[in-house]
Design a protein around this motif. Sequence first.
Motif, short mmCIF file in Angstrom:
data_model
loop_
_atom_site.label_atom_id
_atom_site.label_comp_id
_atom_site.label_asym_id
_atom_site.label_seq_id
_atom_site.Cartn_x
_atom_site.Cartn_y
_atom_site.Cartn_z
N GLY A 1 -128.14 -18.07 -77.79
CA GLY A 1 -127.88 -16.68 -77.45
C GLY A 1 -128.30 -16.31 -76.04
N GLY A 2 -127.82 -15.18 -75.61
CA GLY A 2 -128.26 -14.62 -74.34
C GLY A 2 -127.35 -14.95 -73.18
N SER A 3 -127.43 -14.10 -72.19
CA SER A 3 -126.66 -14.27 -70.97
C SER A 3 -127.38 -15.27 -70.06
N ARG A 4 -126.62 -16.02 -69.30
CA ARG A 4 -127.16 -17.04 -68.40
C ARG A 4 -126.52 -16.88 -67.02
N ILE A 5 -127.17 -17.47 -66.03
CA ILE A 5 -126.61 -17.59 -64.68
C ILE A 5 -126.64 -19.06 -64.32
N GLY A 6 -125.59 -19.54 -63.69
CA GLY A 6 -125.55 -20.95 -63.32
C GLY A 6 -124.18 -21.34 -62.83
N PHE A 7 -123.87 -22.60 -63.01
CA PHE A 7 -122.60 -23.17 -62.56
C PHE A 7 -121.84 -23.73 -63.75
N VAL A 8 -120.55 -23.99 -63.54
CA VAL A 8 -119.73 -24.72 -64.50
C VAL A 8 -119.59 -26.14 -63.93
N ALA A 9 -120.02 -27.13 -64.70
CA ALA A 9 -120.07 -28.50 -64.21
C ALA A 9 -118.72 -28.99 -63.70
N GLN A 10 -117.64 -28.61 -64.38
CA GLN A 10 -116.31 -29.06 -63.96
C GLN A 10 -115.96 -28.50 -62.58
N ASN A 11 -116.40 -27.28 -62.25
CA ASN A 11 -116.15 -26.71 -60.92
C ASN A 11 -116.84 -27.52 -59.83
N ILE A 12 -118.04 -27.98 -60.14
CA ILE A 12 -118.77 -28.81 -59.18
C ILE A 12 -118.11 -30.18 -59.08
N GLN A 13 -117.83 -30.78 -60.22
CA GLN A 13 -117.28 -32.13 -60.26
C GLN A 13 -115.98 -32.25 -59.44
N GLU A 14 -115.11 -31.26 -59.54
CA GLU A 14 -113.83 -31.35 -58.84
C GLU A 14 -113.96 -31.19 -57.33
N ASN A 15 -115.14 -30.83 -56.85
CA ASN A 15 -115.37 -30.64 -55.41
C ASN A 15 -116.37 -31.62 -54.82
N LEU A 16 -116.77 -32.63 -55.58
CA LEU A 16 -117.76 -33.58 -55.10
C LEU A 16 -117.15 -34.68 -54.24
N THR A 17 -117.89 -35.07 -53.22
CA THR A 17 -117.55 -36.27 -52.47
C THR A 17 -118.25 -37.44 -53.16
N PRO A 18 -117.82 -38.67 -52.91
CA PRO A 18 -118.46 -39.82 -53.58
C PRO A 18 -119.98 -39.90 -53.34
N GLU A 19 -120.43 -39.46 -52.16
CA GLU A 19 -121.87 -39.52 -51.87
C GLU A 19 -122.68 -38.56 -52.75
N PHE A 20 -122.04 -37.53 -53.25
CA PHE A 20 -122.73 -36.51 -54.04
C PHE A 20 -122.47 -36.63 -55.54
N ASP A 21 -121.82 -37.71 -55.97
CA ASP A 21 -121.38 -37.78 -57.36
C ASP A 21 -122.53 -37.83 -58.38
N ASN A 22 -123.75 -38.08 -57.92
CA ASN A 22 -124.87 -38.11 -58.86
C ASN A 22 -125.37 -36.71 -59.23
N ILE A 23 -124.73 -35.68 -58.75
CA ILE A 23 -125.08 -34.31 -59.15
C ILE A 23 -124.62 -34.06 -60.58
N ILE A 24 -123.54 -34.71 -60.99
CA ILE A 24 -122.97 -34.53 -62.32
C ILE A 24 -123.16 -35.81 -63.13
N SER A 25 -123.55 -35.65 -64.39
CA SER A 25 -123.66 -36.79 -65.30
C SER A 25 -123.07 -36.38 -66.64
N THR A 26 -122.91 -37.37 -67.50
CA THR A 26 -122.41 -37.11 -68.84
C THR A 26 -123.53 -37.31 -69.84
N GLN A 27 -123.72 -36.33 -70.69
CA GLN A 27 -124.68 -36.41 -71.78
C GLN A 27 -123.90 -36.33 -73.09
N TYR A 28 -124.42 -37.00 -74.10
CA TYR A 28 -123.75 -36.98 -75.40
C TYR A 28 -124.57 -36.16 -76.37
N VAL A 29 -123.93 -35.14 -76.92
CA VAL A 29 -124.56 -34.29 -77.93
C VAL A 29 -123.72 -34.45 -79.19
#
Length: 115
Positions: free
Chosen positions: A50-78
């Motif tokens: 519950g509750g409101s949050r502030i942050g980013f959408v991972a897909q928005n970041i992922q689609e704008n990453l250069t190869p040098e920055f690709d470690n900003i996004i990872s995959t987790q399994y839930v």
Amino acid sequence: IVCSRNITATSFNSTSDISMKENIQNASIEDCASLFDAVDVKVYNRKDIGGSRIGFVAQNIQENLTPEFDNIISTQYVTNTPLLAIDYSRMCCVLWGVVKDLRQRISNLEDNSNP
């Protein structure tokens, strides 16, 4: 079943000693600025907690990453579902690069306006 966990700490340190690194280079300020410009901060409600949050959408970041920055996004399994995760500490490095560049540009403008 969705699993949510909260971790609370008074301090969290990431190992960053030079002895653990090689091929050290300055990050591209242009790449930092490009990511910064492309991705907007969002407010949202999470479906699993519950509750409101502030942050980013991972897909928005992922689609704008250069190869040098690709470690900003990872995959987790839930519950066997792959979900994208953001390393916010690395996003801080992007912000640092952008702010440092802006400070230099402001300083240059101030120097040029005071003959």
